[in-house]
Design a protein around this motif. Sequence first.
Motif, PDB file in Angstrom:
ATOM      1  N   PHE A 186       0.845  -1.205   0.000  1.00 43.04           N
ATOM      2  CA  PHE A 186       0.000   0.000   0.000  1.00 43.04           C
ATOM      3  C   PHE A 186       0.880   1.255   0.000  1.00 43.04           C
ATOM      4  CE2 PHE A 186      -2.100   3.246   2.731  1.00 43.04           C
ATOM      5  CZ  PHE A 186      -3.258   3.485   1.993  1.00 43.04           C
ATOM      6  N   VAL A 244      -3.778  -2.553  11.509  1.00 43.33           N
ATOM      7  CA  VAL A 244      -4.308  -1.259  11.945  1.00 43.33           C
ATOM      8  C   VAL A 244      -5.551  -0.869  11.153  1.00 43.33           C
ATOM      9  CG1 VAL A 244      -1.984  -0.473  12.628  1.00 43.33           C
ATOM     10  CG2 VAL A 244      -2.894   0.183  10.369  1.00 43.33           C
ATOM     11  N   MET A 284      -5.827  10.238   7.026  1.00 48.86           N
ATOM     12  CA  MET A 284      -4.724  10.885   7.746  1.00 48.86           C
ATOM     13  C   MET A 284      -4.770  12.406   7.590  1.00 48.86           C
ATOM     14  SD  MET A 284      -3.316   8.263   9.115  1.00 48.86           S
ATOM     15  CE  MET A 284      -1.771   8.904   9.732  1.00 48.86           C
ATOM     16  N   ALA A 343      -2.081   7.344  15.075  1.00 45.91           N
ATOM     17  CA  ALA A 343      -1.711   6.339  14.067  1.00 45.91           C
ATOM     18  C   ALA A 343      -0.202   6.219  13.961  1.00 45.91           C
ATOM     19  CB  ALA A 343      -2.345   6.692  12.727  1.00 45.91           C
ATOM     20  N   ASP A 344       0.233   5.554  12.900  1.00 43.13           N
ATOM     21  CA  ASP A 344       1.657   5.395  12.588  1.00 43.13           C
ATOM     22  C   ASP A 344       2.371   4.696  13.741  1.00 43.13           C
ATOM     23  OD1 ASP A 344       4.556   6.467  11.871  1.00 43.13           O
ATOM     24  OD2 ASP A 344       3.275   6.940  10.189  1.00 43.13           O
TER      25      ASP A 344
HETATM   26  C1  PZK Z   1      -0.765   5.807   6.575  1.00 44.28           C
HETATM   27  N1  PZK Z   1       1.303   6.503   6.325  1.00 44.28           N
HETATM   28  C2  PZK Z   1       2.685   6.907   6.529  1.00 44.28           C
HETATM   29  C3  PZK Z   1       4.056   5.030   7.318  1.00 44.28           C
HETATM   30  C4  PZK Z   1       4.685   4.239   4.791  1.00 44.28           C
HETATM   31  C5  PZK Z   1       3.872   5.349   4.986  1.00 44.28           C
HETATM   32  N2  PZK Z   1      -3.899   3.869   9.927  1.00 44.28           N
HETATM   33  C6  PZK Z   1      -3.589   4.419   8.716  1.00 44.28           C
HETATM   34  N3  PZK Z   1      -4.575   4.604   7.810  1.00 44.28           N
HETATM   35  C7  PZK Z   1      -4.317   5.121   6.620  1.00 44.28           C
HETATM   36  N4  PZK Z   1      -3.100   5.481   6.244  1.00 44.28           N
HETATM   37  C8  PZK Z   1      -2.053   5.352   7.068  1.00 44.28           C
HETATM   38  C9  PZK Z   1      -2.264   4.807   8.357  1.00 44.28           C
HETATM   39  C10 PZK Z   1      -1.213   4.643   9.326  1.00 44.28           C
HETATM   40  N5  PZK Z   1      -0.368   4.533  10.063  1.00 44.28           N
HETATM   41  C11 PZK Z   1       0.398   6.101   7.212  1.00 44.28           C
HETATM   42  N6  PZK Z   1       0.790   6.486   5.118  1.00 44.28           N
HETATM   43  C12 PZK Z   1      -0.499   6.073   5.238  1.00 44.28           C
HETATM   44  C13 PZK Z   1       3.564   5.740   6.279  1.00 44.28           C
HETATM   45  C14 PZK Z   1       4.863   3.927   7.104  1.00 44.28           C
HETATM   46  C15 PZK Z   1       5.194   3.544   5.823  1.00 44.28           C
HETATM   47  F1  PZK Z   1       4.965   3.846   3.560  1.00 44.28           F
END
Ligand code: PZK
Length: 322
Positions: A31, A122, A127, A248-249
Amino acid sequence: MHNPTVTPENKGPLTMQEALLKTDLGDNKLFATGKVRDIYAVDPANPNSDLLFIASDRISAFDHVLGSGIPDKGRILTQISLFWFDFLKSVVPNHVITSQVEEFPASFAPFSRQLEGRTMLVRRAQMFPVECVVRGYLSGSGWKDYQATGAVCGIKLPSGLRESDRLPKPIFTPAAKINTGGHDENISFDQVVEAVGEEYAHKLRDLTLAIYAKASAYAASKGVILADTKFEFGLAPDQAGTPTILLADEVLTPDSSRYWPADQYAPGGPTPSFDKQFVRDYLESIHWNKQAPAPSLPDDVVSRTREKYMHAFSLLTGRENL
Ligand code: PZK
């Protein structure tokens, strides 16, 4: 030490000496990838489906991913994140569903050896396009901006502060995400308001400061200064369908934070952070020009860095083993 790529499916043990540099989950769909983390879509046909968030053993320094990984780094950072998500759950809900591989969707089961200990299933969130940075001490881009302007992100600070000084009180210093590997750019609170609206801007700032207050007090009790850190928040519907802010993250890992050993704290100069100092010292010693390709690391730098990450994990979680 070599870091052979792990075969995709579970064949033989992942030994302690192996670093997971690249995830390969067969037909499961990637993703997003970051410098050190990979995210997979659980059900690519469903735009709302859960995500699998994997921390690799890649390590970056001076904005490059290095040729060597640090064995278990992704596990250590994931366990630190999970500790803090749990510690903070009374302050803010988070995106974690489970970190138990047995509870992941069946298509990931053949890859359990790559995933174990380093993966979180998750909830997908929408975001916010803002890095929520909080600083309790003056370092990094905060120190640079203060030297140039006397302010950080439009927040005027007292004159006469030194590098690494503790701030009179913690400040919210948001940054805009720059997509193409570039550095995030510090922005004002008004720019956050323009990006997400008045109400969410205030909520994100208040949450960021509340999380920092609770986490930095805990870290201090363990002999660790949390100088600054960065949070990412998203919106997802709660049980009643109401949009709710989720943390998140990754959270409060050495990759997203500056952790300083309290017993080595000396304002008036740069404070070496906990984790990457051997790596940075080595890269300076070989006079790498900081252009690709990034070098690999000698075994002793790898193993001493691994010990640094383990030490941070032990201090913060009170656990000796992953
Ligand atoms: C999301 N990232 C940053 C982090 C990557 C990119 N729970 C979530 N829902 C939707 N999108 C994200 C998240 C989270 N966490 C976070 N990009 C999208 C990211 C690590 C690797 F390639």
